[in-house]
Design an enzyme around this catalytic site. Structure first.
Site, PDB file in Angstrom:
ATOM      1  N   ARG A 138       0.824  -1.209   0.000  1.00 47.96           N
ATOM      2  CA  ARG A 138       0.000   0.000   0.000  1.00 47.96           C
ATOM      3  C   ARG A 138       0.863   1.266   0.000  1.00 47.96           C
ATOM      4  O   ARG A 138       0.693   2.134  -0.861  1.00 47.96           O
ATOM      5  CB  ARG A 138      -0.914   0.010   1.233  1.00 47.96           C
ATOM      6  CG  ARG A 138      -1.892  -1.119   1.344  1.00 47.96           C
ATOM      7  CD  ARG A 138      -2.923  -1.107   0.228  1.00 47.96           C
ATOM      8  NE  ARG A 138      -3.707   0.124   0.230  1.00 47.96           N
ATOM      9  CZ  ARG A 138      -4.300   0.616  -0.860  1.00 47.96           C
ATOM     10  NH1 ARG A 138      -4.174   0.013  -2.010  1.00 47.96           N
ATOM     11  NH2 ARG A 138      -5.003   1.723  -0.802  1.00 47.96           N
ATOM     12  N   THR A 258       9.620   2.964   6.378  1.00 50.56           N
ATOM     13  CA  THR A 258       8.261   3.502   6.488  1.00 50.56           C
ATOM     14  C   THR A 258       7.497   2.798   7.616  1.00 50.56           C
ATOM     15  O   THR A 258       6.386   2.310   7.436  1.00 50.56           O
ATOM     16  CB  THR A 258       7.499   3.372   5.162  1.00 50.56           C
ATOM     17  OG1 THR A 258       7.363   1.973   4.836  1.00 50.56           O
ATOM     18  CG2 THR A 258       8.214   4.085   4.046  1.00 50.56           C
ATOM     19  N   SER A 288       5.486   6.342  12.426  1.00 47.79           N
ATOM     20  CA  SER A 288       4.216   5.771  11.962  1.00 47.79           C
ATOM     21  C   SER A 288       3.290   6.863  11.457  1.00 47.79           C
ATOM     22  O   SER A 288       3.517   8.057  11.675  1.00 47.79           O
ATOM     23  CB  SER A 288       3.528   5.024  13.107  1.00 47.79           C
ATOM     24  OG  SER A 288       3.030   5.958  14.064  1.00 47.79           O
ATOM     25  N   CYS A 289       2.223   6.453  10.780  1.00 51.36           N
ATOM     26  CA  CYS A 289       1.241   7.420  10.285  1.00 51.36           C
ATOM     27  C   CYS A 289       0.611   8.172  11.448  1.00 51.36           C
ATOM     28  O   CYS A 289       0.379   9.393  11.370  1.00 51.36           O
ATOM     29  CB  CYS A 289       0.181   6.722   9.449  1.00 51.36           C
ATOM     30  SG  CYS A 289      -0.694   5.380  10.303  1.00 51.36           S
ATOM     31  N   ASN A 453      -4.181   7.859   6.625  1.00 46.95           N
ATOM     32  CA  ASN A 453      -3.054   7.075   7.135  1.00 46.95           C
ATOM     33  C   ASN A 453      -2.254   6.403   6.028  1.00 46.95           C
ATOM     34  O   ASN A 453      -1.186   5.853   6.278  1.00 46.95           O
ATOM     35  CB  ASN A 453      -3.530   6.025   8.139  1.00 46.95           C
ATOM     36  CG  ASN A 453      -4.716   5.229   7.641  1.00 46.95           C
ATOM     37  OD1 ASN A 453      -5.863   5.684   7.751  1.00 46.95           O
ATOM     38  ND2 ASN A 453      -4.469   4.050   7.101  1.00 46.95           N
TER      39      ASN A 453
END
Length: 481
Positions: A138, A258, A288-289, A453
């Site tokens: 993603r 990421t 993190s998001c 997110n």
């Protein structure tokens, strides 16, 4: 003429003006590496309607709608200047010009406001820097879309390869199709073809080699003409320095993770602590998001009011780590069906705050609930402040931060009374303050922070990569400090 006719005529006139902007904005981007923004939103490669909608959106954050008749003269003025690589916000130019009482023409004011990007002051255009994506899930595919989009000027970052495990027959065709169409983020903006013989995906003219490997040690990137590259690890398989160091192979200069880094791996939230990255640092994390969603507004509140303690509750969309239907999972609750349940789970975002904001001594706790939506989450940030304030003061402060501060690319602001999660799909900000939901009582404040997110986080990743590679160009007018 009726009011209806007047409105339609006005719309057609504004369409014509917006249409005239497009080639000027395009030439500035392609020929001079200048990105034209409107309140931090890029106008490059945007349609007529998109440009008009972006002007209207300014009403939510600045209090009144911007007209293309106001901003067109600034675009025209930019085309006459000897500009170097930069980002120029015509929304801010128009706003500051209206408050300027010196009687300058638009051309004179613009030349003065962007003087740091003209003539002898302008910086050199950077040579393209190679980027490799390790993993293509993603986040990997959204980062790929962003890198391809930003390659339009021919400078900056250049996506050279993706590394994936072999997936059998027509693997590359299936991966290209996933890049081309996304159920949440829509169609890829451009064209994608596949060269199976060369194991390559060609996206908007960018040739991206697809390398099959089961382990970092199997790849010699120089064999593909890749040198001094930034490798972005989207797998999350390795999160400490020892594991991520495996990527430092021939052709790879730096590694960006990421996911939250462990141990001594720096966790970077662009806009907050990206300037702490040491030039010789080869391994870093984009956290993190959720950390990217809460840290910028937390910093904004701490700088203005002080923060004594806080708690963050995240209501997070489900992810690939969960099961579609009940099945075995190493975590207790994540094995239960993601699209059918609210699932209580842990979040490391609160503890990650200390890495991004080491000067903030306030204890921050956190927990999370996964819910049955595929994208866009909300963080509810409850804070005990260092002084009493009012709801109006907090909202004015956060609105100003979103417009004029160094955090304006991270923090957005909405006053829409009917805002819901799907409204923020595709947001490039890491955090959107919901003004209508904000609560303040003396020294207690509760902020509701939306965030995409997936896409908003991917934008933060690209910003970090731009910074460490030296292709993060200055913004004018300069943000207020």
């Amino acid at each position: 003429m009726t009011v209806k006719d007047d409105s339609f005529t006005d719309w057609k006139n504004r369409e014509e003006i917006a249409e005239s902007m497009i080639p000027m904005i395009g030439r500035l981007h392609r020929e001079r590496d200048v990105t034209v923004l409107l309140h931090s939103r890029s106008l490059v490669n945007k349609s007529v309607v998109s440009i008009l909608k972006t002007h209207r959106f300014a009403r939510q954050i600045a209090g009144e709608e911007l007209s293309v008749t106001d901003t067109l003269p600034f675009v025209q003025a930019l085309t006459t200047l000897d500009l170097g690589p930069s980002q120029i916000d015509i929304g801010r130019l128009a706003e500051i010009y209206q408050a300027d009482d010196r009687g300058l023409s638009v051309a004179e004011f613009t030349a003065e406001a962007v003087a740091g990007a003209t003539g002898g002051n302008k910086i050199d255009r950077r040579e393209p820097r190679d980027v490799v994506l390790y993993g293509f899930g993603r986040i990997g595919r959204l980062v790929a879309r962003l890198l391809i989009e930003k390659a339009g000027s021919g400078n900056g970052l250049r996506l050279r390869a993706i590394v994936v495990r072999g997936g059998g027959d027509q693997d590359i065709i299936k991966r290209a199709s996933l890049l081309r169409r996304d159920s949440i983020h829509g169609q890829f903006q451009g064209t994608i073809t596949v060269d199976e013989a060369e194991s390559a995906i060609i996206a908007n003219g960018n040739t991206i080699k697809v390398i099959y490997a089961n382990d970092p040690s199997e790849v010699n990137y120089t064999a593909y003409g890749i040198n001094n590259a930034i490798l972005i690890d989207n797998t999350g398989k390795w999160r400490d320095r020892e594991g991520l160091s495996q990527h430092l192979r021939p052709g790879i200069d730096k590694v960006v993770l990421t996911a939250p880094g462990k141990g001594d791996v720096p966790n970077i939230v662009h806009g907050v602590n990206h300037d702490t990255i040491k030039p010789d640092e080869q391994i870093l994390s984009c956290a993190s998001c959720t950390t990217n969603a809460i840290v910028p507004p937390l910093k904004a509140m701490a700088d203005e009011y002080g923060v004594l303690r806080g708690h963050v509750e995240t209501v997070h969309s489900f992810t690939n780590d969960q099961n579609l239907l009940d099945n075995y999972h190493k975590a207790d609750r994540r094995g239960r069906s993601a699209p059918l349940n609210m699932v209580i789970t842990e979040t490391g975002a609160a503890s990650a705050v200390a890495k991004a904001l080491p000067d903030l001594k306030a204890p921050i706790t956190g927990s999370s609930i996964r819910v049955p939506v595929p994208d866009v989450s909300i963080a509810i940030l409850s804070l005990r402040l260092g002084r009493e304030t009012t709801r109006e003061e907090v909202l004015d402060h956060l609105r100003d931060v979103s417009l004029t501060s160094p955090l304006k690319r991270q923090i957005d602001f909405t006053t829409a009374p009917d805002a819901v999660s799907s409204d923020f799909i595709g947001s490039r900000h890491s955090s959107i303050v919901d003004a209508g939901a904000t609560k303040v009582d003396g020294d207690n404040a509760i902020l509701y922070l939306w965030y995409d997110n997936e896409f908003g986080y991917s934008c933060q990743v690209v910003r970090v990569v731009q910074h460490v590679t030296g292709v993060e160009y200055p913004t004018y007018p300069a943000p207020a400090v």
